[in-house]
Design an enzyme around this catalytic site. Structure first.
Site, PDB file in Angstrom:
ATOM      1  N   LYS A   1      -4.519  -9.874  -6.714  1.00  0.00           N
ATOM      2  CA  LYS A   1      -5.741 -10.034  -5.922  1.00  0.00           C
ATOM      3  C   LYS A   1      -6.854  -9.118  -6.437  1.00  0.00           C
ATOM      4  CE  LYS A   1      -6.671  -7.964  -1.951  1.00  0.00           C
ATOM      5  NZ  LYS A   1      -6.858  -7.491  -0.574  1.00  0.00           N
TER       6      LYS A   1
ATOM      7  N   LYS B   1     -10.458  -3.575  -4.411  1.00  0.00           N
ATOM      8  CA  LYS B   1     -11.271  -2.389  -4.676  1.00  0.00           C
ATOM      9  C   LYS B   1     -10.398  -1.184  -4.993  1.00  0.00           C
ATOM     10  CE  LYS B   1     -11.918  -2.139   0.286  1.00  0.00           C
ATOM     11  NZ  LYS B   1     -12.756  -2.712   1.288  1.00  0.00           N
TER      12      LYS B   1
ATOM     13  N   LYS C   1       0.817  -1.223   0.000  1.00  0.00           N
ATOM     14  CA  LYS C   1       0.000   0.000   0.000  1.00  0.00           C
ATOM     15  C   LYS C   1       0.850   1.272   0.000  1.00  0.00           C
ATOM     16  CE  LYS C   1      -4.335  -1.869   1.434  1.00  0.00           C
ATOM     17  NZ  LYS C   1      -5.218  -1.998   0.320  1.00  0.00           N
TER      18      LYS C   1
HETATM   19  P1  ATP Z   1      -8.254  -3.559  -0.959  1.00  0.00           P
HETATM   20  O1  ATP Z   1      -9.056  -4.396  -1.906  1.00  0.00           O
HETATM   21  O2  ATP Z   1      -8.388  -2.092  -1.178  1.00  0.00           O
HETATM   22  O3  ATP Z   1      -6.830  -4.042  -0.864  1.00  0.00           O
HETATM   23  P2  ATP Z   1      -8.847  -5.110   1.249  1.00  0.00           P
HETATM   24  O4  ATP Z   1      -9.527  -6.159   0.476  1.00  0.00           O
HETATM   25  O5  ATP Z   1      -7.458  -5.374   1.684  1.00  0.00           O
HETATM   26  O6  ATP Z   1      -8.912  -3.764   0.446  1.00  0.00           O
HETATM   27  P3  ATP Z   1     -11.044  -5.194   3.125  1.00  0.00           P
HETATM   28  O7  ATP Z   1     -12.110  -4.779   2.213  1.00  0.00           O
HETATM   29  O8  ATP Z   1     -11.090  -4.681   4.508  1.00  0.00           O
HETATM   30  O9  ATP Z   1      -9.631  -4.797   2.579  1.00  0.00           O
HETATM   31  O10 ATP Z   1     -11.022  -6.785   3.154  1.00  0.00           O
HETATM   32  C1  ATP Z   1     -12.047  -7.407   3.840  1.00  0.00           C
HETATM   33  C2  ATP Z   1     -11.867  -8.876   3.935  1.00  0.00           C
HETATM   34  O11 ATP Z   1     -12.014  -9.457   2.652  1.00  0.00           O
HETATM   35  C3  ATP Z   1     -10.501  -9.319   4.436  1.00  0.00           C
HETATM   36  O12 ATP Z   1     -10.672 -10.410   5.295  1.00  0.00           O
HETATM   37  C4  ATP Z   1      -9.766  -9.723   3.197  1.00  0.00           C
HETATM   38  O13 ATP Z   1      -8.831 -10.731   3.445  1.00  0.00           O
HETATM   39  C5  ATP Z   1     -10.906 -10.260   2.341  1.00  0.00           C
HETATM   40  N1  ATP Z   1     -10.632 -10.069   0.918  1.00  0.00           N
HETATM   41  C6  ATP Z   1     -10.485  -8.893   0.268  1.00  0.00           C
HETATM   42  N2  ATP Z   1     -10.206  -9.090  -1.030  1.00  0.00           N
HETATM   43  C7  ATP Z   1     -10.192 -10.446  -1.194  1.00  0.00           C
HETATM   44  C8  ATP Z   1      -9.948 -11.296  -2.328  1.00  0.00           C
HETATM   45  N3  ATP Z   1      -9.663 -10.798  -3.507  1.00  0.00           N
HETATM   46  N4  ATP Z   1     -10.035 -12.638  -2.124  1.00  0.00           N
HETATM   47  C9  ATP Z   1     -10.328 -13.163  -0.908  1.00  0.00           C
HETATM   48  N5  ATP Z   1     -10.539 -12.420   0.181  1.00  0.00           N
HETATM   49  C10 ATP Z   1     -10.471 -11.076   0.051  1.00  0.00           C
END
Ligand code: ATP
Ligand code: LTN
Length: 327
Positions: free
Chosen positions: A192, A195, A111
């Site tokens: 991954k 968002k 990040k």
């Molecule tokens: P960003 O997508 O901006 O990096 P983030 O996904 O790290 O944000 P959160 O939205 O808080 O942050 O994630 C919420 C939960 O969803 C966490 O437990 C994370 O591990 C899970 N998660 C997020 N994206 C994925 C993904 N692509 N696959 C599986 N689990 C996910």
């Protein structure tokens, strides 16, 4: 009683990666556990947020928990910033965390990479996450694969504190499922689904309209040969789509492979869009009702009260153990 705690940051619109990796598990596991589901808004502000958007998104995430099936009567649902014990124990956990171990956190590296003005809170973020979990004596934390390292740090900090000051915290276990632990981008199976990706076709949002969901899956990248076969080594893009299909249809991977044998990608991707739409439509309908209602704010007020009460007990115990006065 086993206690479950988890949260999804209001830092962007929720996509199916977060649903598959985290939210879906909240719903499944709530039967066996006492659940604490919070919106980590203090985590969201470690990167710049527009105040109006943050306010709306925070309510939105809470509404999505409930719309997806998290029962607000059985569980405690709340905003992190409304329970001040999080910030207080977060500071205490920072005093226990070593600079070296914090520097090894890969989420911080990703990040902060290439940015010149990074907040110091983005660096200390995992100590606040540890506080979130430890305050409720949580036994289990359902998360996606990317949060595994933060969970390991939480366990280390809890053990270090307990060894120094006497048993204060429960050591939590991560709950990471086998299928869907890491949903990859629709545009690139090596990163991954996130968002924060500027390419909107790389993800499907929980609140996307059916027409957009169809378009995004039709455009999703696939692999060079035409077979619908599950093999992450040689066919990562299709394997990612097969996992999504399995999760959204509640079917097994071999059943899906057999159905599309000899058929190519066209029919498979079309049907995938429909199974996703079928799951998301009722969720979206429930969400539309909730987001307009005052019921949502009452649930959050009530949740903050209950969570504050629970959290304060652990915070006081931690302060006392360290020699901080609590009268
Ligand atoms: P960003 O997508 O901006 O990096 P983030 O996904 O790290 O944000 P959160 O939205 O808080 O942050 O994630 C919420 C939960 O969803 C966490 O437990 C994370 O591990 C899970 N998660 C997020 N994206 C994925 C993904 N692509 N696959 C599986 N689990 C996910
Ligand atoms: N760090 C997580 C969000 C998060 C969390 C938590 C998850 C903050 N506190 C406590 C589980 C338990 C993320 O970036 N997805």
């Amino acid at each position: 009683m086993k206690r479950l705690l988890s949260g999804i940051k209001p830092s962007g619109d929720l996509n199916i990666g977060g649903y598959v990796g985290a939210l879906r598990q909240f719903v499944k596991l709530q039967e066996e556990y006492e659940g604490y589901f919070f919106v980590p808004d203090l985590h969201a502000i470690t990167v710049p947020q527009d105040p109006k958007e943050l306010r709306e998104r925070s309510r939105q995430i809470a509404a999505l928990y409930i719309a997806a099936g998290v029962d607000p009567v059985k569980n405690t649902i709340f905003m992190q910033s409304q329970v001040s014990a999080h910030a207080e124990l977060g500071w205490i956990m920072e005093t226990q965390a070593h600079f070296g171990e914090m520097s090894r956190m890969t989420q911080f590296k990703e990040k902060s990479d290439g940015k010149d003005a990074v907040s110091s809170a983005l660096f200390t973020y995992p100590a606040l996450m540890a506080a979130d979990i430890l305050l409720y004596q949580s036994t289990h934390v359902p998360v996606g694969e990317d949060q595994k390292q933060h969970l390991e740090l939480t366990r280390d900090l809890a053990s270090r504190f307990n060894n120094r000051f006497g048993k204060t915290f429960t050591i939590p276990e991560p709950v990471i499922q086998e299928i869907g632990a890491r949903v990859m981008g629709l545009d690139d199976p090596s990163s991954k689904m996130s968002k924060s990706n500027p390419n909107k076709s790389s993800y499907v949002l929980l609140l996307d309209k059916p027409a957009d969901i169809r378009k995004k899956f039709a455009r999703a990248v696939t692999d060079s040969d035409m077979s619908v076969r599950y093999d992450w080594e040689t066919k990562p893009a299709v394997s990612n789509l097969i996992e999504l299909y399995a999760v959204f249809s509640d079917e097994t991977i071999p059943v899906i492979e057999r159905r599309y044998e000899g058929q190519g990608y066209g029919a498979f991707k079309k049907d995938l869009a429909e199974v996703v739409i079928a799951k998301l439509t009722p969720l979206q309908e429930k969400y539309e009702q909730l987001i307009k209602s005052e019921e949502l704010d009452h649930i959050l007020q009530d949740g903050a009260r209950k969570a504050s009460h629970e959290a304060q007990k652990t915070l006081d115990a931690a302060k006392r153990a360290m020699g901080l006065l609590t009268y």
